[in-house]
Each structure stands twice: as C-alpha cells, then as structure tokens.
Scaffold this motif. Structure first.
Motif, PDB file in Angstrom:
ATOM      1  N   PRO A  35       0.812  -1.215   0.000  1.00  0.00           N
ATOM      2  CA  PRO A  35       0.000   0.000   0.000  1.00  0.00           C
ATOM      3  C   PRO A  35       0.844   1.263   0.000  1.00  0.00           C
ATOM      4  N   VAL A  67      -3.788   3.897  -1.972  1.00  0.00           N
ATOM      5  CA  VAL A  67      -4.983   3.888  -1.138  1.00  0.00           C
ATOM      6  C   VAL A  67      -5.343   5.335  -0.801  1.00  0.00           C
ATOM      7  N   TYR A  80      -8.847  -1.503  -3.405  1.00  0.00           N
ATOM      8  CA  TYR A  80      -8.753  -2.849  -2.840  1.00  0.00           C
ATOM      9  C   TYR A  80      -9.269  -3.899  -3.836  1.00  0.00           C
ATOM     10  N   ASP A  81     -10.352  -3.568  -4.542  1.00  0.00           N
ATOM     11  CA  ASP A  81     -10.895  -4.497  -5.530  1.00  0.00           C
ATOM     12  C   ASP A  81      -9.900  -4.744  -6.662  1.00  0.00           C
ATOM     13  N   ARG A  84      -7.281  -7.074  -5.415  1.00  0.00           N
ATOM     14  CA  ARG A  84      -7.831  -8.431  -5.364  1.00  0.00           C
ATOM     15  C   ARG A  84      -7.810  -9.082  -6.737  1.00  0.00           C
ATOM     16  N   SER A 110      -6.643  -1.967   7.478  1.00  0.00           N
ATOM     17  CA  SER A 110      -7.636  -1.833   6.409  1.00  0.00           C
ATOM     18  C   SER A 110      -7.481  -2.922   5.356  1.00  0.00           C
ATOM     19  N   ILE A 111      -6.374  -3.634   5.417  1.00  0.00           N
ATOM     20  CA  ILE A 111      -6.130  -4.703   4.455  1.00  0.00           C
ATOM     21  C   ILE A 111      -7.152  -5.841   4.610  1.00  0.00           C
ATOM     22  N   TYR A 113     -10.207  -5.733   4.199  1.00  0.00           N
ATOM     23  CA  TYR A 113     -11.196  -5.700   3.119  1.00  0.00           C
ATOM     24  C   TYR A 113     -10.814  -6.673   2.018  1.00  0.00           C
ATOM     25  N   ILE A 114      -9.534  -6.694   1.661  1.00  0.00           N
ATOM     26  CA  ILE A 114      -9.060  -7.586   0.608  1.00  0.00           C
ATOM     27  C   ILE A 114      -9.114  -9.036   1.084  1.00  0.00           C
TER      28      ILE A 114
END
Length: 232
Positions: A35, A67, A80-81, A84, A110-111, A113-114
C-alpha cells in the motif's frame, strides 16, 4: 511457500522487528502488493515499501497500490478491488503472492477488506502475525502495558470522554489508536484529568519515533495519523 495468498505483517516500522517467518516468505515472493498514499506534494509514499527496501527485498517484486486517504471509502474500496483482481490473476498463474501491511495485518488493518473478499471468493489465504504498534510503544517507554490481573482495552480513535473515564475508573489500561481522529476529545480529557498517566507515541519503530508523558505538552500537540496513546 504455501499454496495460498499470504498476508504478511511487517511490524510497526523498524525492519528488525519483522518475524523470521515473514522474512522467509518475502524472500520467496514473486509479487508483493504494497500500500501507498500520496504526500501533500503529490508524491507516492509507502512506509511498507521502505521497510521492504531496508530488508533488501527485490524491488522487481514490489507492486505499489495507491490507497486514497479520505473519509469517503468508495475510492479506497475500488483500490482494494483492483488489488484483489490482480492478486487473484497472479495466484492463478502460479505466482507466489504476498500482500503486506504495517503492524499486524489482523489488527485494525484496512487490508482486511481484501482478505475478506478472497475468503468470500473461495481463494485460500493465510496470515503471518506481526508486532502491533502499541506493543512496540510499550517497549520503547519501558512499560509493562498490562501486568498480573490488569485488563486492557484498545480503542480505534473513536471515543467519548465519559466512556474513557469509565474504563479508567475500572482500573483498565487504555490504548487509543489513530489519535488524529479524536484529538479534541483527548486534549480536553487530559486538561480535565491532569493527574492521570498518559504515554504518547508517534511513528513508533521508525527514525521519527517520539515519546512523551508530559500532559501539558500533550494538551497542545497536533496528533498525526501514526500516533497512539497508552493511559494507565
């Protein structure tokens, strides 16, 4: 390396505080998603990438992803998407894929989310633990963060004065992460309770690390993003 996408925790900032297991994984990685944010001057900044370079990890394996630092999380979720999707493609092509995070990747990171998206997609993931910033902060100040039968609560920068007072009256040690989110509340609390013991930290584990327990100073200080406080 295990046949999964690995989330590697880098620790609080000092490259020497990474685990041996994490180091072994990083050295074998084909792709390391890392990030980054934008500085006020518009330059790409990545503390995680700085740690990797200090560890002499090949720059060819490092892939930065930006980010956005905004309360509107839509742009961040898009970032994030994208990670992924790229990580999934690399993994399916037989690459050893790592996604890194400062501190511990499972502790206010926050990682997640992935990570959660991979789990929902049925893609195997594993996580390697790291040292969270408040543990490194305790070592820096020579504190026993908790001892014997003491209790600990960690708050994510969202706290009210009454709530904080309640925890302290119960004899709990309080850790507050990301102080920049509750600056006014904390400064007002310090002014109202000057006899409490406040341990304040910035940029723990880096060359810019800073520690103070002076309540007068802390009432007027501007708290940056990478800051935390331990109140005993």
């Amino acid at each position: 390396m295990e046949s999964s996408i690995l989330f590697v925790s880098l620790g609080p900032g000092n490259p020497d505080l990474i685990t041996l297991k994490a180091m072994k994984v990083l050295r074998k990685a084909d792709v390391i998603f890392c990030p980054s944010t934008k500085s006020r001057q518009g330059q790409s900044v990545s503390r995680s990438a700085d740690i990797l370079r200090e560890l002499e990890i090949s720059s060819q394996s490092i892939r930065l992803f930006h980010v956005p630092m905004s309360k509107n999380r839509a742009d961040a979720m898009q970032a994030y998407d994208k990670v992924r999707e790229e990580a999934t493609a690399a993994y399916q092509n037989g690459k050893n894929v790592v996604i890194v995070a400062e501190g511990d990747s499972g502790f206010y990171s926050s990682i997640h989310y992935i990570y959660d998206k991979f789990v929902a997609d049925g893609i195997p993931v594993s996580r390697i633990a790291g040292i969270p910033a408040f543990i490194a902060a305790g070592a820096l100040a020579g504190l026993h963060v908790v001892k014997q039968e003491e209790k600990l609560i960690v708050l994510p920068g969202i706290v009210e004065a009454d709530e904080l007072q309640e925890y302290l009256e119960k004899g709990m040690t309080v850790v507050i992460m990301k102080l920049s989110q509750c600056t006014e509340t904390i400064q007002a609390f310090i002014a109202a309770h000057p006899m409490q013991t406040y341990h304040y930290f910035e940029n723990v584990g880096t060359e810019k690390e800073y520690y103070s327990c002076d309540p007068t100073e802390l009432q007027a200080k501007v708290y940056p993003y990478f800051s935390l406080m331990i109140i005993k």
